[in-house]
Write an enzyme that holds these catalytic residues in place. Structure first.
Site, PDB file in Angstrom:
ATOM      1  N   HIS A 176       0.855  -1.261   0.001  1.00 62.76           N
ATOM      2  CA  HIS A 176       0.157   0.045  -0.087  1.00 62.76           C
ATOM      3  C   HIS A 176       0.758   1.144   0.013  1.00 62.76           C
ATOM      4  O   HIS A 176       0.488   2.151   0.729  1.00 62.76           O
ATOM      5  CB  HIS A 176      -1.049   0.014   1.014  1.00 62.76           C
ATOM      6  CG  HIS A 176      -2.078  -1.189   1.075  1.00 62.76           C
ATOM      7  ND1 HIS A 176      -2.553  -1.419   0.008  1.00 62.76           N
ATOM      8  CD2 HIS A 176      -2.711  -1.747   2.077  1.00 62.76           C
ATOM      9  CE1 HIS A 176      -3.632  -2.532   0.248  1.00 62.76           C
ATOM     10  NE2 HIS A 176      -3.647  -2.437   1.574  1.00 62.76           N
ATOM     11  N   GLU A 229     -11.484  -2.855  -2.727  1.00 61.62           N
ATOM     12  CA  GLU A 229     -10.537  -2.269  -3.279  1.00 61.62           C
ATOM     13  C   GLU A 229     -10.334  -2.370  -4.626  1.00 61.62           C
ATOM     14  O   GLU A 229      -9.845  -3.380  -5.242  1.00 61.62           O
ATOM     15  CB  GLU A 229      -9.224  -2.497  -2.563  1.00 61.62           C
ATOM     16  CG  GLU A 229      -9.147  -2.280  -1.116  1.00 61.62           C
ATOM     17  CD  GLU A 229      -8.311  -3.184  -0.176  1.00 61.62           C
ATOM     18  OE1 GLU A 229      -6.995  -2.912  -0.442  1.00 61.62           O
ATOM     19  OE2 GLU A 229      -8.661  -4.032   0.192  1.00 61.62           O
ATOM     20  N   HIS A 270      -9.609   2.498   0.697  1.00 55.09           N
ATOM     21  CA  HIS A 270      -9.504   1.404   1.415  1.00 55.09           C
ATOM     22  C   HIS A 270     -10.706   1.396   2.386  1.00 55.09           C
ATOM     23  O   HIS A 270     -10.406   1.154   3.665  1.00 55.09           O
ATOM     24  CB  HIS A 270      -8.171   1.099   1.961  1.00 55.09           C
ATOM     25  CG  HIS A 270      -7.665  -0.266   2.552  1.00 55.09           C
ATOM     26  ND1 HIS A 270      -8.344  -0.979   3.247  1.00 55.09           N
ATOM     27  CD2 HIS A 270      -6.457  -0.937   1.977  1.00 55.09           C
ATOM     28  CE1 HIS A 270      -7.923  -2.355   3.351  1.00 55.09           C
ATOM     29  NE2 HIS A 270      -6.835  -2.131   2.725  1.00 55.09           N
TER      30      HIS A 270
END
Ligand code: GLA
Length: 386
Positions: free
Chosen positions: A144, A351, A217
Site C-alpha cells: 500500500h 479495493e 480502502h
C-alpha cells in the site's frame, strides 16, 4: 442467461451514465468536529494539523440527507451516514471522529492508497534495465505505498458545490518517494450524487516512467454497527477468475477459475458460507478478483446486500480487478470512537485496482505509467435500501 446478464449490465451502465508510518509530525490540535446542518452541499471544519499543514474534515450532504465525511489527511472517508430500511441513520464505514485516532495507526480505514495498492514482492521491480527498490513495510514486501504512503499525506483540497457536492484532492509525490521513480501529480475527486453514489475519480501524470495502482480502502459494514459481523451479508462478484496468493499473500501469477471454489460469487452467496474453506493465516478472503469485462468502461463489479438493514451496496469500476478483504487482521485491539472494538470480520473492503504485484507479473495488465500518458480510473460505490 448470458444475454440477460449482459443486458442487465448494459442497462446499469446506461442508467449510470444518464444519472450521472508513522508520522514524523505530531497532531498539533484535535478540534472537535463542528456539527453541520443537513443542507445539501459541502462544509468544512478543523480536524487538526499534520506536517505543519492544516487538516480539515469535509462534510458532503446530498439532497436525500446522506452525509459523507472526508478528511484531506490521507483522503480518508471517515463516515458515510445513510438510512436503513426503517429510516435509522448510521455510518456504514469504519472510521474515527478524531484525527488523533488516525495518527495512532490504523489499517488504512477509508484511506486513499498509493502509489501502489496491495503488495509488490520484496519491494523490487524493474522498468527497462533499471531496478527500483521500494520501502518494505510488510515483512519483506512493500504494501500500500510503503512507510509513508498517500494514506498518511496531507492533500490540497478544493471544493465545488455546483450540482452535487464535490471534493477534489491533489498531492504531488516527489521523485523517489518511498523508492518510486518520477514526480507524480495525483488528483482524486470524491462526488456524492443525489442517488447515494460516492464516486471516486483518480487522475495522475508523471515525468518519468513509473508504476501506479491507486485505490480506496474503505471498510464497509452494511448493518451500520461494526459490533455485527459481515459474514451474513450476501455478495455477488462479477468474476470468473481470481489471482491466487502464496503464504506471504503475494500473487503467484496464475489466474485461477473460481468455479467450484469458495471464490465463486457469480451467484449471490453469504460472505461467511464458505469462508472457513479459504484458509490462510489469519484466514479469510484477502484476494484479488479478475473482473469479467470486455472494455474499460464503468461496469458493475460487486453487489453486497444485508437483509436485516435492507441496505445494498453496488460497486461499479473501470478497473480490471477488485481486492475482496474480510478484515482478517482486525482483532479488536483498535476501537471505534464509541469504544466498541473492531473485531475480525466486522467489515469488508472492496479495493478496486490493478492486480497485486503486477510490476513483477508480465501476464497481468500493465501498471506502467509513462510521461505524456494520463492515468484515469473511476469507481462508484452506490447505496440503496430494499
Ligand atoms: C489489504 C491487504 C490485506 C491487509 C489490508 C490492510 O486488503 O490485502 O492483506 O494488508 O489491506 O490491513
Amino acid at each position: 442467461m448470458k444475454l440477460t446478464k449482459n443486458f442487465f449490465f448494459a442497462t446499469v451502465i446506461v442508467s449510470l451514465i444518464m444519472t450521472a508510518c508513522n508520522n514524523s509530525s505530531e497532531e498539533k490540535k484535535d478540534t472537535p468536529v463542528t456539527e453541520t446542518t443537513s443542507k445539501t452541499g459541502i462544509t468544512r471544519s478543523d480536524f487538526g494539523n499534520v506536517d505543519n499543514k492544516p487538516v480539515y474534515l469535509y462534510t458532503l450532504t446530498n439532497a436525500k440527507g446522506d452525509q459523507v465525511k472526508i478528511t484531506n489527511y490521507g483522503g480518508i472517508v471517515t463516515s458515510w451516514v445513510s438510512p436503513d430500511k426503517k429510516g435509522n441513520r448510521t455510518s456504514i464505514v469504519l472510521g474515527f471522529d478524531s484525527l488523533r485516532n488516525y495518527l495512532a495507526g490504523h489499517p488504512y480505514f477509508g484511506a486513499l492508497v498509493g502509489r501502489y495498492g496491495n503488495r509488490i514482492a520484496k519491494g523490487k521491480f524493474k522498468i527497462g534495465d533499471n531496478t527500483y527498490t521500494l520501502a518494505t513495510n510488510n515483512g519483506a514486501n512493500h504494501l500500500h505505498g510503503g512507510i509513508k504512503g498517500f494514506d498518511k499525506q496531507v492533500w490540497d483540497a478544493t471544493v465545488a458545490n455546483d450540482a452535487v457536492p464535490e471534493l477534489s484532492l491533489s498531492y504531488t509525490s516527489k521523485d523517489m518517494e518511498e523508492g518510486y521513480p518520477g514526480n507524480l501529480k495525483v488528483n482524486v475527486t470524491y462526488t456524492l450524487t443525489d442517488d447515494d453514489g460516492l464516486q471516486i475519480e483518480y487522475n495522475a501524470e508523471t515525468d518519468k516512467p513509473t508504476v501506479l495502482n491507486l485505490t480506496n480502502h474503505s471498510y464497509f459494514n452494511l448493518t451500520g454497527d461494526p459490533s455485527n459481523s459481515i459474514l451474513d451479508h450476501e455478495m455477488m462478484i462479477n468474476a470468473n477468475y481470481y489471482t491466487p496468493v502464496d503464504t506471504g499473500l503475494i500473487t503467484t501469477g496464475e489466474l485461477k477459475a473460481v468455479k467450484g471454489t469458495p471464490f465463486d460469487f457469480n451467484t449471490p452467496e453469504k460472505i461467511g458460507s464458505r469462508i472457513a474453506q479459504v484458509g490462510g493465516n489469519p484466514g479469510g478472503y484477502d484476494h484479488n478478483f479478475v473482473l469479467n469485462r470486455t472494455d474499460s468502461s464503468l461496469q458493475l463489479a460487486v453487489t453486497v446486500t444485508d437483509s436485516v438493514s435492507g441496505r445494498k451496496l453496488q460497486v461499479f469500476t473501470t478497473q480490471p480487478g477488485v481486492q475482496f478483504y474480510t478484515g482478517n487482521f482486525l482483532d479488536g485491539s483498535i476501537k471505534g470512537s464509541d469504544g466498541k472494538p473492531f473485531n475480525k470480520n466486522c467489515a469488508f473492503c472492496l479495493e478496486t485496482q490493478h492486480f497485486p504485484d503486477s510490476p513483477n507479473q508480465p501476464k497481468f495488465p500493465t501498471t506502467l505509467l509513462k510521461p505524456g500518458e494520463k492515468y484515469h480510473s473511476v469507481t462508484m460505490y452506490k447505496l440503496s435500501v430494499e
